[in-house]
Design a protein around this motif. Structure first.
Motif, short mmCIF file in Angstrom:
data_model
loop_
_atom_site.label_atom_id
_atom_site.label_comp_id
_atom_site.label_asym_id
_atom_site.label_seq_id
_atom_site.Cartn_x
_atom_site.Cartn_y
_atom_site.Cartn_z
N ASN A 8 42.40 26.86 45.10
CA ASN A 8 43.45 27.57 44.37
C ASN A 8 43.11 29.02 44.11
O ASN A 8 43.79 29.68 43.34
N SER A 9 42.05 29.51 44.72
CA SER A 9 41.63 30.89 44.48
C SER A 9 40.73 31.36 45.61
O SER A 9 40.33 30.58 46.46
N TRP A 10 40.45 32.65 45.61
CA TRP A 10 39.51 33.24 46.55
C TRP A 10 38.18 33.45 45.85
O TRP A 10 38.14 33.79 44.68
N ILE A 11 37.12 33.27 46.58
CA ILE A 11 35.79 33.56 46.06
C ILE A 11 35.30 34.79 46.80
O ILE A 11 35.22 34.79 48.03
N ALA A 49 37.14 51.52 39.52
CA ALA A 49 38.34 51.47 38.69
C ALA A 49 39.48 50.80 39.45
O ALA A 49 40.21 49.96 38.90
N ILE A 50 39.63 51.13 40.72
CA ILE A 50 40.67 50.52 41.55
C ILE A 50 40.38 49.04 41.75
O ILE A 50 41.26 48.19 41.60
N ALA A 51 39.14 48.71 42.09
CA ALA A 51 38.77 47.30 42.30
C ALA A 51 38.98 46.49 41.03
O ALA A 51 39.49 45.36 41.07
N HIS A 58 45.53 40.51 39.75
CA HIS A 58 45.53 39.20 40.38
C HIS A 58 45.25 38.10 39.37
O HIS A 58 45.86 37.03 39.42
N THR A 59 44.35 38.35 38.44
CA THR A 59 44.04 37.35 37.41
C THR A 59 45.25 37.12 36.54
O THR A 59 45.60 35.99 36.23
N ARG A 60 45.92 38.20 36.15
CA ARG A 60 47.12 38.08 35.31
C ARG A 60 48.21 37.31 36.05
O ARG A 60 48.88 36.46 35.48
N ASP A 62 47.80 35.11 38.50
CA ASP A 62 47.39 33.71 38.62
C ASP A 62 47.60 32.95 37.33
O ASP A 62 47.82 31.75 37.32
N MET A 63 47.59 33.66 36.19
CA MET A 63 47.78 33.02 34.89
C MET A 63 49.25 33.00 34.50
O MET A 63 49.60 32.62 33.40
N GLY A 64 50.12 33.45 35.41
CA GLY A 64 51.55 33.41 35.16
C GLY A 64 52.08 34.63 34.43
O GLY A 64 53.18 34.61 33.92
N GLY A 65 51.32 35.71 34.42
CA GLY A 65 51.73 36.87 33.66
C GLY A 65 52.36 37.98 34.47
O GLY A 65 52.65 39.02 33.96
N GLY A 66 52.60 37.80 35.75
CA GLY A 66 53.30 38.87 36.41
C GLY A 66 52.77 39.27 37.68
O GLY A 66 53.07 39.98 38.47
#
Length: 66
Positions: A8-11, A49-51, A58-60, A62-66
């Protein structure tokens, strides 16, 4: 740099053999234009800063935030 598709994610794994970052400076490494050592170093101080922003978005997402 190495990437692997998890279920469900990239490592993502990044190895760096540079001199390292002092513990006191680590809290600032994702700030735009921040570079502790400017002498002999190319770049503008935007890479981490970009990374960091990409990972945050991406984290947001994946958590359903946009």
């Amino acid at each position: 740099m190495d990437g692997k598709d998890g279920e469900n994610s990239w490592i993502i794994r990044i190895a760096d053999f540079g001199p390292g970052i002092k513990d006191a400076d680590k809290k600032m490494i994702f700030e735009r234009f921040h570079r502790e050592e400017k002498k002999g170093v190319k770049g503008s101080g935007l890479g981490l800063a970009i990374a960091g922003k990409i990972m945050e978005l991406h984290t947001r997402q994946d958590m359903g935030g946009g």
